[in-house]
Structure formats: C-alpha cells, structure tokens
Scaffold this active site. Structure first.
Site, PDB file in Angstrom:
ATOM      1  N   LYS A 181       0.826  -1.213   0.000  1.00 58.76           N
ATOM      2  CA  LYS A 181       0.000   0.000   0.000  1.00 58.76           C
ATOM      3  C   LYS A 181       0.862   1.267   0.000  1.00 58.76           C
ATOM      4  O   LYS A 181       2.073   1.211   0.172  1.00 58.76           O
ATOM      5  CB  LYS A 181      -0.947  -0.029   1.199  1.00 58.76           C
ATOM      6  CG  LYS A 181      -1.953  -1.177   1.141  1.00 58.76           C
ATOM      7  CD  LYS A 181      -2.821  -1.120  -0.099  1.00 58.76           C
ATOM      8  CE  LYS A 181      -3.944  -2.140  -0.137  1.00 58.76           C
ATOM      9  NZ  LYS A 181      -3.515  -3.521  -0.285  1.00 58.76           N
TER      10      LYS A 181
HETATM   11  C1  LIG Z   1      -9.667  -3.512  -1.797  1.00 61.25           C
HETATM   12  C2  LIG Z   1      -9.016  -4.062  -0.567  1.00 61.25           C
HETATM   13  N1  LIG Z   1      -9.750  -4.214   0.548  1.00 61.25           N
HETATM   14  C3  LIG Z   1      -9.218  -4.692   1.671  1.00 61.25           C
HETATM   15  C4  LIG Z   1      -7.897  -5.049   1.755  1.00 61.25           C
HETATM   16  C5  LIG Z   1      -7.411  -5.664   2.999  1.00 61.25           C
HETATM   17  O1  LIG Z   1      -6.344  -5.084   3.602  1.00 61.25           O
HETATM   18  P1  LIG Z   1      -5.332  -5.973   4.463  1.00 61.25           P
HETATM   19  O2  LIG Z   1      -4.526  -6.788   3.527  1.00 61.25           O
HETATM   20  O3  LIG Z   1      -4.548  -4.960   5.203  1.00 61.25           O
HETATM   21  O4  LIG Z   1      -6.157  -6.823   5.384  1.00 61.25           O
HETATM   22  C6  LIG Z   1      -7.075  -4.892   0.611  1.00 61.25           C
HETATM   23  C7  LIG Z   1      -5.663  -5.195   0.546  1.00 61.25           C
HETATM   24  O5  LIG Z   1      -4.884  -5.773   0.988  1.00 61.25           O
HETATM   25  C8  LIG Z   1      -7.661  -4.402  -0.572  1.00 61.25           C
HETATM   26  O6  LIG Z   1      -6.922  -4.259  -1.687  1.00 61.25           O
END
Ligand SMILES: Cc1ncc(COP(=O)(O)O)c(C=O)c1O
EC number: 2.6.1.-
Length: 367
Positions: A181
């Site tokens: 990110k």
């Molecule tokens: C669209 C979207 N939603 C939610 C997430 C979830 O985040 P995390 O991986 O930090 O749990 C991500 C990415 O990783 C994502 O790209």
C-alpha cells in the site's frame, strides 16, 4: 525484476522503531499508537481514527460497529480484492454484487438501486486501484434508502473526491497499511469516522470491550475483539506518514509518464481521472482491447520474460466458490475488465528509466 509494488522506507522508521525497542513499549499500548491515530485522522481530516492490525480487521470492525449482522444484505463490487466481501460473511451478513464502470473500474452507482431490498443495510464502495467511486450519487442513494456507507479506501489513500479524502465521505472509511500500500506498517489498518460515537464504539470493540473496575480488574460487557496494532508498527506508521505527500506526488507523476509513453499505442485503454477527483493511481492500470495484437495474458507473460512483474485485474469475487450463488446486478463489465485489465509496476521507488523500459516492452510486443 521490476516488482509490482513494494514499500518505500526512507524516513524515520528505524529511529522510531528503535525507540520502542529501547523503551520496551513494543505492544498494543504506547505513545505511537495514539500518535498514529491522531496524525492519520488529521491527515485525512476525519474526527476519529482507530488503528487495527490490518485493513480486513478495519472493515470487519466497521460492520460490527454499525451492528450489521445475520439477515442483513450489503452491496459491494465483485471486482475487488476479496477482503471486503469476506468481512460481510464474517459478521453473518450476505454480500450482493454491483457491476463496475468501464472507465474507472469502480462500482457503478447506476447499478445499486436495483439491488436494494428491505434487507439491505449498507453499501461498501471500493475505490479500487485508486480511483474514487462516484460518492455524490452513492451518498444520495444511501440517504434515500437509509443505508450505511463503509468506504473501502484501502487502495485509495491519497485520492480525493470533491476535495475530501476518500474514506471520509461515508459513515466509516477503512485503510490498509499492507506492504504493497501507499504507506505501510508491514501489516496494519485504520478505521476513520466523523461520528464520535461510532469511533468510540469501534475502539471499544477493537480492544476486547475492556473497561477497568474500581479495584483495577478488567470487565467486558460484550463480546469484543483484539484488533489492536502494536506500538512497534504504529511507530513505523508515524514515520511513513511523514513522507506521504512526497509518495503521492511521485505516484501521480509516474502515472503521467506512463500515460505519455503509452498514449499512442493502439488497443490499450489508459486509466482516467474524472474531473472532480484526484487519483493516486495506487496501481497504474491499463485495459487491453480486442484490436491489440496480444491478449492480456500474453502481454503479462511477455513482461515477465523481460523482468517486469505485472498482474491481471482481480478475478471477480462472484466467481469464487463461497460467493458464486450471491445475487448480483449482472456482471458484464466486471467480467470483461477482469479478462482485460493489467496492473503495471507502481512502487514509489520506480524510476523513470524503468517506466520507459516497461513501455518499450509493451510497444515492442505490438510490432
Ligand atoms: C480492496 C481491498 N480491501 C481490503 C484489503 C485488505 O487489507 P489488508 O490486507 O490490510 O487486510 C485490501 C488489501 O490488501 C484491498 O486491496
């Protein structure tokens, strides 16, 4: 190999993390946790922020904070990373899928109303790859039907919609600090809201609903969750946040370089930026049309053979086994984009010369 999207660590990360180690404040309580929440909320201009162990936990917490659960339906796109859809299931609710727009890749707000039933409680717009959803239209639909809006802004930190940061327009916004990110804490997330009560509820649920009694014992009135981020990672978050403006500037500049170098190529559609938005271009994304001489997968293979990591668009969630029976609005554009879209390398550290190499490979592949 030119990677798809890797972290950029160039500031006070070592210094702040070392301070946690030197002072023993490594766990889920500590000054960096508070500081990260305060500074992040200021940065996006939201009243309250609650830091979590990842973006998925933030989304789950958002649904729980709004008491969404069994019997409820939540409208979400299918062209997304699966996380927001999974969290709808975690709380026992049912996902319903809306199709997306061809130009921006995000939820088509014209497809939402037909999906609304008496069971619908919320909409989760996902600002995928960085472009914001049409939030004016979405918020007016939500208001008309009395629905909550939880923005999945995990991919759009740095993007703006009508002068507001994505994630601050709905009832709750969720961010991720996963390694790929815009800013990262290794793993991490943030929930933001402009409603103090919702923010307090989220913090309470994320910290095991813990209250301290007069004699110092812990009491828990409800089932709670341990979604906290440790101070060590929050320290990294504070350091990353110090450089965020520079990261956004670079991402947008890199998108412009890509646009310039690819604009004359036949059969390739470039990403857009609608007039009232600022697109951070978290992942610079192109679409391979029929008249291009290679298919999308052939082009990804070609890039890989030349040391460039590219990725196909998300495989739609309505095609995944746990969700194949879910109701949807028709998935014509979703399916089409999923077959044609490519994410190109988008790290903050990506050099102009690397973008030129990538674009040369794409250009040569069409000769
Ligand atoms: C669209 C979207 N939603 C939610 C997430 C979830 O985040 P995390 O991986 O930090 O749990 C991500 C990415 O990783 C994502 O790209």
């Amino acid at each position: 190999m030119i990677p798809l999207c890797i972290p950029e660590i160039r500031g006070n990360e070592w210094k702040y993390i070392k301070e946690c180690l030197d002072t023993n404040w490594v766990s889920s309580v500590g000054s960096y946790v508070d500081r990260f929440e305060i500074e992040f909320s200021k940065y996006v201009n939201a009243k309250k922020a609650v830091v979590t162990m990842n973006g998925t936990a933030a989304l789950d917490l958002a649904l729980r904070s709004l008491s969404i659960g069994p019997g409820d339906e939540v409208i979400v796109p299918s062209l997304t990373f699966i996380s927001p859809v999974n969290t709808i299931r975690y709380v026992g609710a049912t996902p319903v899928f809306a199709d997306v727009c061809r130009g921006t890749f995000v939820m088509d707000t014209n497809k939402i109303e037909e999906l609304i039933t008496p069971k619908t409680r919320a909409i989760i717009p996902v600002h995928i790859y960085g472009h914001p959803v049409d939030m004016d239209k979405l918020m007016s639909i939500a208001k008309k039907h009395n629905l909550y809006v939880i923005e999945d802004a995990t991919e759009s930190l740095g993007s703006m919609y009508s002068g507001k940061a994505t994630g601050t327009i709905g009832d709750i916004g969720c961010f991720s600090f996963n390694g790929n990110k815009l800013i990262t804490t290794g793993a991490g997330g943030m929930l933001v809201t402009n409603d103090e009560k919702t923010g307090e509820r989220a913090k309470y649920l994320a910290t095991q609903t813990k209250t301290i009694t007069d004699n110092g014992a812990m009491y828990h009135e409800e089932v709670g969750y341990n979604y906290r981020m440790p101070n060590l990672l929050a320290a990294m978050g504070c350091a990353q946040l110090e450089n965020i403006e520079e990261y956004i500037r670079i991402k947008r500049e890199n998108a412009n370089i890509y646009n310039e170098l690819l604009k004359d190529l036949k059969g390739i559609t470039l990403p857009i930026e609608k007039s009232n938005v600022k697109n951070v271009h978290w992942l610079y994304s192109i679409v391979i049309e029929d008249e291009h001489v290679l298919t999308r997968d052939e082009l990804i293979k070609k890039l890989g053979e030349n040391g460039v990591q590219a990725r196909p668009f998300f495989m739609p969630v309505h095609k995944m086994k746990p969700y194949e029976n879910c109701r949807h609005s028709g998935m014509k554009i979703t399916d089409d984009l999923a077959n044609r879209g490519i994410n190109l390398p988008s790290s903050v550290g990506l050099k102009k010369i690397e973008i030129e190499q990538i674009c040369d490979i794409i250009r040569n592949a069409t000769l």
